[in-house]
Design an enzyme around this catalytic site. Structure first.
Site, short mmCIF file in Angstrom:
data_model
loop_
_atom_site.label_atom_id
_atom_site.label_comp_id
_atom_site.label_asym_id
_atom_site.label_seq_id
_atom_site.Cartn_x
_atom_site.Cartn_y
_atom_site.Cartn_z
CG ASN A 209 82.12 45.72 56.64
OD1 ASN A 209 83.11 45.23 56.14
ND2 ASN A 209 81.42 46.68 56.04
CB ALA A 273 83.09 47.54 48.33
CG PHE A 324 81.50 39.32 45.45
CD1 PHE A 324 81.99 38.08 45.83
CD2 PHE A 324 82.15 40.02 44.45
CE1 PHE A 324 83.12 37.56 45.23
CE2 PHE A 324 83.28 39.51 43.84
CZ PHE A 324 83.77 38.26 44.24
O1 C5P Z 1 72.72 43.78 49.61
P1 C5P Z 1 74.06 43.21 49.84
O2 C5P Z 1 74.95 44.07 50.69
O3 C5P Z 1 74.07 41.77 50.30
O4 C5P Z 1 74.70 43.15 48.38
C1 C5P Z 1 76.02 42.80 48.15
C2 C5P Z 1 76.49 43.34 46.83
O5 C5P Z 1 76.03 44.66 46.64
C3 C5P Z 1 77.99 43.43 46.77
O6 C5P Z 1 78.37 43.28 45.42
C4 C5P Z 1 78.26 44.83 47.28
O7 C5P Z 1 79.50 45.32 46.82
C5 C5P Z 1 77.10 45.59 46.69
N1 C5P Z 1 76.64 46.72 47.50
C6 C5P Z 1 76.88 48.00 47.06
N2 C5P Z 1 76.41 49.06 47.78
C7 C5P Z 1 75.72 48.88 48.91
C8 C5P Z 1 75.46 47.59 49.39
C9 C5P Z 1 75.95 46.52 48.66
O8 C5P Z 1 77.52 48.18 46.03
N3 C5P Z 1 75.27 49.91 49.58
#
Ligand code: C5P
Length: 401
Positions: A209, A273, A324
């Protein structure tokens, strides 16, 4: 806290020079050692006698003074300071600094110095707003010069606007910020995730991404600067190395999770991240060929949610888990729901809809959501967001203690 610190104060030409007398008095009151250089412009407004009476030191004015050079040459003046303060810094003086001129004692000292420099600009509002001054200030800041002020208000020339030299207590605070390191997170362990993840399709292709890692890296840097023992677990980015931070480079979400778990326990975890939601179930061991003409079908499965796993880490749960939420609509509302769902304490919601330039850009507009509700932060650079977050967290721990 400034006791024994050596401040070299350069006073250039401007009516605000009268405030510099008070600055010397206050610095001396904090037991700092103060030496003054008075430019010819500055000497139109304050006298060497008053500066010398207040500082208890000889005042330096002349680059070509044989007596001064034999006693304390300009190179020694330049190096024998913990900080050089230019207050007031006139438009002319800032232009000379930006241009690297060295035609008088003050500018020669600045050019010969490797010490931190703080400037307190003071000038007419039109001069302050002029493109030349804007450019000079930007150039100086790029080189690491710190600035305090100017303030807005009535100017000595009778006009109103930005250009008043910062008040002496504000200059004192800026001096302290540079000379007295903030260690408000010392003794705390911090974990930050940053950047994208790369999920392999085959040995040469991956799902990724647009995350640049700027925000996460800035947060790790800000934590380390105020004393936290900081580990940054980062996906592939082009961000420069961070001083004082243990950086663990990973590629996939699974590796990021494992690296984060290996760092626990920590006091605070910030997940910045942009973890790929999906991974390819069985990445091909060799490069997928297009010769068959049949496009490959990628079977995806869900990646582990690192933030949620930290939020639910049982005994090892960090005292403060921060996530985030990049949203494009109903930003605060969606982020609030995500905070609950992922079991984190604070959520920093940011608008990433088209046109905001958040992804890859230098600025961010965030809203902090905690038990108390939503706190709207103004648009700031990602470094400023990081500094503010680090101080907000230090504040949280100082109240929790
Ligand atoms: O669900 P979403 O991707 O919108 O959530 C964002 C938050 O969750 C961010 O803090 C991101 O770093 C974390 N995240 C994570 N592991 C994932 C997906 C998101 O730590 N697989």
């Amino acid at each position: 806290m400034l006791s024994g610190k050596r401040v070299l104060l350069i006073i250039s030409g401007g009516i605000a020079a009268y405030k510099s007398l008070d600055l010397v008095r206050r610095l001396k009151g904090c037991e700092a050692e103060v030496r003054c250089i008075l430019t010819s412009g500055g000497a139109q407004f304050v006298t060497p006698l008053s500066l010398s009476a207040l500082s208890g030191e000889k005042v330096y004015q002349d680059l070509f003074s044989l007596a001064d050079e034999s006693e304390m040459g300009h190179i020694r003046l330049a190096r024998n300071a913990d900080l050089i303060v230019v207050a007031p810094a006139s438009a002319d003086f800032l232009a000379k600094m930006a241009g690297g001129l060295a035609g008088d004692l003050a500018t020669a000292v600045l050019l010969a110095s490797d010490r931190p420099v703080l400037v307190a600009p003071a000038m007419n509002v039109a001069m302050w707003k002029h493109a030349a001054t804007r450019r000079n200030i930007a150039l100086l800041e790029e080189r690491g010069v710190t600035r305090v002020g100017p303030d807005a208000g009535n100017l000595a020339c009778g006009e109103v606007g930005e250009g008043r030299m910062a008040e002496v207590p504000d200059i004192m605070a800026a001096i302290e910020e540079i000379l007295v390191p903030d260690t408000s997170l010392s003794g705390r362990r911090a974990l930050v995730t940053s950047g994208p993840t790369h999920e392999p399709i085959d040995p040469v292709r991956y799902i990724a991404n647009r995350s640049s890692g700027k925000q996460g890296h800035a947060i790790a840097g800000a934590f380390a600067r105020i004393g936290a023992e900081t580990t940054l677990v980062s996906g592939p980015t082009n961000q420069p190395n961070l001083e004082g931070v243990d950086v663990q480079c990973v590629e996939t979400a699974a590796q990021m999770l494992a690296a984060c778990q290996s760092v626990l326990p920590v006091d605070v975890a910030v997940c910045a991240a942009a973890v790929s939601d999906w991974k390819v179930n069985s990445p091909a061991a060799s490069k997928l060929k297009k010769t068959s003409g049949v496009p490959p079908v990628l079977e995806l499965s869900k990646n582990p949610d690192i933030l949620a796993s930290l939020g639910q880490a049982g005994n090892l749960r960090p005292a403060l888990v921060v996530g985030f939420a990049a949203e494009t609509e109903n930003v605060a509302e969606q982020a609030g729901a995500k905070r609950q769902a992922k079991g984190c304490d604070w959520m920093l919601a940011n608008d990433v809809s088209a046109g905001t330039g958040t992804f890859g850009g230098d600025e961010n507009t965030v809203h902090l959501i905690d038990d108390g509700g939503v706190e709207d932060w103004p648009t700031m650079t990602k470094s400023q967001v990081a500094e503010r977050l680090a101080h907000r967290i230090a504040d949280y721990f100082s109240h929790a203690a």
